[in-house]
Every structure is written in structure tokens, then in C-alpha cells.
Design an enzyme around this catalytic site. Structure first.
Site, PDB file in Angstrom:
ATOM      1  N   GLY A   1       0.835  -1.242  -0.039  1.00 36.40           N
ATOM      2  CA  GLY A   1       0.000  -0.031   0.043  1.00 36.40           C
ATOM      3  C   GLY A   1       0.696   1.222  -0.043  1.00 36.40           C
ATOM      4  O   GLY A   1       0.112   2.337  -0.522  1.00 36.40           O
TER       5      GLY A   1
ATOM      6  N   ASP B   1      -5.348   2.879  10.581  1.00 36.98           N
ATOM      7  CA  ASP B   1      -6.781   2.728  11.018  1.00 36.98           C
ATOM      8  C   ASP B   1      -7.133   2.227  12.351  1.00 36.98           C
ATOM      9  O   ASP B   1      -7.212   3.189  13.299  1.00 36.98           O
ATOM     10  CB  ASP B   1      -7.172   1.582  10.029  1.00 36.98           C
ATOM     11  CG  ASP B   1      -8.825   1.510   9.949  1.00 36.98           C
ATOM     12  OD1 ASP B   1      -9.570   2.345  10.357  1.00 36.98           O
ATOM     13  OD2 ASP B   1      -9.153   0.120   9.583  1.00 36.98           O
TER      14      ASP B   1
ATOM     15  N   PHE C   1     -14.211   4.135   2.908  1.00 37.61           N
ATOM     16  CA  PHE C   1     -13.048   3.125   2.435  1.00 37.61           C
ATOM     17  C   PHE C   1     -12.495   3.871   1.211  1.00 37.61           C
ATOM     18  O   PHE C   1     -13.308   4.020   0.093  1.00 37.61           O
ATOM     19  CB  PHE C   1     -13.771   1.886   1.963  1.00 37.61           C
ATOM     20  CG  PHE C   1     -12.648   0.887   1.884  1.00 37.61           C
ATOM     21  CD1 PHE C   1     -12.273   0.179   2.849  1.00 37.61           C
ATOM     22  CD2 PHE C   1     -12.128   0.679   0.327  1.00 37.61           C
ATOM     23  CE1 PHE C   1     -11.128  -0.868   2.695  1.00 37.61           C
ATOM     24  CE2 PHE C   1     -11.148  -0.355   0.307  1.00 37.61           C
ATOM     25  CZ  PHE C   1     -10.590  -0.874   1.589  1.00 37.61           C
TER      26      PHE C   1
ATOM     27  N   ARG D   1      -4.947   0.268  -7.050  1.00 41.83           N
ATOM     28  CA  ARG D   1      -3.452   0.879  -6.380  1.00 41.83           C
ATOM     29  C   ARG D   1      -3.075   1.855  -7.487  1.00 41.83           C
ATOM     30  O   ARG D   1      -2.347   2.852  -7.057  1.00 41.83           O
ATOM     31  CB  ARG D   1      -2.783  -0.182  -6.109  1.00 41.83           C
ATOM     32  CG  ARG D   1      -2.973  -1.349  -5.164  1.00 41.83           C
ATOM     33  CD  ARG D   1      -1.893  -1.871  -4.842  1.00 41.83           C
ATOM     34  NE  ARG D   1      -1.941  -3.263  -3.882  1.00 41.83           N
ATOM     35  CZ  ARG D   1      -1.930  -3.284  -2.571  1.00 41.83           C
ATOM     36  NH1 ARG D   1      -1.970  -2.126  -1.901  1.00 41.83           N
ATOM     37  NH2 ARG D   1      -2.354  -4.300  -2.191  1.00 41.83           N
TER      38      ARG D   1
HETATM   39  P1  IMP Z   1      -5.009  -1.068  10.870  1.00 45.22           P
HETATM   40  O1  IMP Z   1      -4.162  -2.476  11.497  1.00 45.22           O
HETATM   41  O2  IMP Z   1      -6.491  -1.372  11.457  1.00 45.22           O
HETATM   42  O3  IMP Z   1      -4.437   0.173  11.343  1.00 45.22           O
HETATM   43  O4  IMP Z   1      -5.059  -1.326   9.639  1.00 45.22           O
HETATM   44  C1  IMP Z   1      -4.276  -0.718   8.807  1.00 45.22           C
HETATM   45  C2  IMP Z   1      -4.323  -1.492   7.348  1.00 45.22           C
HETATM   46  O5  IMP Z   1      -5.746  -1.618   6.868  1.00 45.22           O
HETATM   47  C3  IMP Z   1      -3.780  -0.524   6.172  1.00 45.22           C
HETATM   48  O6  IMP Z   1      -2.407  -0.996   6.103  1.00 45.22           O
HETATM   49  C4  IMP Z   1      -4.573  -0.875   4.826  1.00 45.22           C
HETATM   50  O7  IMP Z   1      -3.963  -2.051   4.176  1.00 45.22           O
HETATM   51  C5  IMP Z   1      -6.118  -1.237   5.536  1.00 45.22           C
HETATM   52  N1  IMP Z   1      -6.947  -0.268   5.208  1.00 45.22           N
HETATM   53  C6  IMP Z   1      -7.610   0.340   6.267  1.00 45.22           C
HETATM   54  N2  IMP Z   1      -8.389   1.355   5.746  1.00 45.22           N
HETATM   55  C7  IMP Z   1      -8.285   1.167   4.363  1.00 45.22           C
HETATM   56  C8  IMP Z   1      -9.023   2.081   3.226  1.00 45.22           C
HETATM   57  O8  IMP Z   1      -9.814   2.855   3.575  1.00 45.22           O
HETATM   58  N3  IMP Z   1      -8.535   1.644   1.929  1.00 45.22           N
HETATM   59  C9  IMP Z   1      -7.788   0.674   1.705  1.00 45.22           C
HETATM   60  N4  IMP Z   1      -7.150  -0.022   2.883  1.00 45.22           N
HETATM   61  C10 IMP Z   1      -7.366   0.332   4.195  1.00 45.22           C
HETATM   62 MG    MG Z   2      -1.753  -2.002   4.126  1.00 41.60          MG
END
Ligand code: IMP
Ligand code: MG
Length: 179
Positions: A43, A102, A151, A164
Site C-alpha cells: 500500500g 486505521d 473506504f 492501486r
Molecule cells: P490497522 O491495522 O487497523 O491500522 O489497519 C491498517 C491497514 O488496513 C492498512 O495498512 C490498509 O491495508 C488497510 N486499510 C484500512 N483502511 C483502508 C482503506 O480505506 N482503504 C484501503 N485499505 C485500508
Molecule cells: Mg496496508
């Protein structure tokens, strides 16, 4: 705009100018150091490539691919490493570059893992922060944009490995992931 996007949240121009602004702050903060800049695949790739080009100190580049088991305790054991670093982080100043924070789980686990491996310092650079979604006690040291809980795709971010390559950050239509 791509037909699966509802609207553009951040344009190419907004991304370009804010990424530069944040990168120049990091450049100043690390001017006497030689950090290891760790991109989290996949990402972060586009953000990473834009970000590092504003750094003027000697930097080394490295990459990791991880997937989290979703939730639980913040421990390195809850993070599955799909591709590990090439470099040893012991004694290094590490800058993690990630697309989005997130819940904070991924970055909390990653930061702990790199600290346990003996990094001298670990700081986090993020493109996006869904601040209201945070569940874990972790903050981004350098974040470009705080966004609402939508999202989003593009500029490296995907849904099912699609989108991407889009040069902007777009809000994905709900119909794409709710069908
Ligand atoms: P966390 O571990 O909950 O902080 O999640 C982080 C990961 O969730 C990021 O590295 C993304 O891969 C994915 N993610 C969270 N929100 C989005 C979004 O809106 N679009 C795409 N990927 C997301
Ligand atoms: Mg990611």
C-alpha cells in the site's frame, strides 16, 4: 475518475504538495542521521516513492510485507511477516512508511517488533489517518491527512488488489464492496 469511485477525496495536486510538506519536516528532523526507511508493502509504494525523493540525508531503503490476524494483543507474534527486511535494524534509526493507520493494530505491532530487534529509534510516517477508528495506543509521528471513516483507494491503496495505480485518493462506491 474511475467508474467505481464515488468521488475524489484527495487530488494529485493535494497529494503532491502535502507529501512534500511532510517530507521536508522529516528531512529537517533527520538531517544529522542516516535512517533506514522501511516501506510497508504494497500500500505504501507510491507514497514511499514520492516521500523519499525529498530526503537529502543518506538513507537506506528497505521493505516489509505483513498481514495482521486482525486483533488481539499488540505483540509481534500477532503479525504475520510475509516478507521481512533485508537489513538488520539494530542500532538504526528506523522510519516506517505506511499508507494508512486505521485501528492502529498493524503499526503498533510493527513498531514493537522493530524496537524488540534493537532499533535505536522507530518513527512512523503515514499518508492517511482514520483517527476516529483508533483502537490501539499508537500514533503516527508524521501524518499527511486525517480522513473520515470512508473506504478509500488509489495512490497505492487497494480493494482486492485493485485500484492501486489510480493517481488520486478516491472514495470507493459502497456497491463495489457490498455486492
Ligand atoms: P490497522 O491495522 O487497523 O491500522 O489497519 C491498517 C491497514 O488496513 C492498512 O495498512 C490498509 O491495508 C488497510 N486499510 C484500512 N483502511 C483502508 C482503506 O480505506 N482503504 C484501503 N485499505 C485500508
Ligand atoms: Mg496496508
Amino acid at each position: 475518475m474511475h467508474k467505481d469511485c464515488e468521488r475524489i477525496m484527495l487530488t494529485e495536486e493535494q497529494l503532491r504538495s502535502r507529501v512534500k510538506e511532510v517530507a521536508l519536516v522529516v528531512d529537517e528532523d533527520y538531517k544529522d542521521k542516516s535512517p533506514l526507511v522501511v516501506g510497508i508493502l504494497k500500500g505504501s509504494i507510491i507514497f514511499y516513492a514520492d516521500f523519499i525523493r525529498f530526503l537529502s540525508m543518506p538513507v537506506e531503503l528497505d521493505f516489509m510485507a505483513v498481514s495482521s490476524y486482525g486483533s488481539g494483543a499488540v505483540s509481534s507474534g500477532n503479525l504475520k511477516i510475509k516478507k521481512d527486511l533485508d537489513k538488520d535494524v539494530k542500532g538504526r534509526d528506523v522510519i516506517i512508511v505506511e499508507d494508512i493507520i486505521d485501528s492502529g493494530f498493524t503499526l503498533a505491532c510493527l513498531k514493537r517488533m522493530l524496537e524488540e530487534r534493537g532499533a535505536a529509534s522507530v518513527k512512523i510516517v503515514t499518508l492517511l489517518d482514520k483517527a476516529e477508528r483508533r483502537e490501539y495506543d499508537i500514533k503516527s509521528d508524521y501524518n499527511c491527512f486525517i480522513i473520515e471513516n470512508e473506504f478509500v483507494v488509489g495512490y497505492g491503496l487497494d480493494y482486492n488488489e485493485q485500484y492501486r495505480h489510480l493517481p488520486y485518493i478516491g472514495i470507493l462506491k459502497r456497491s463495489v464492496y457490498e455486492k
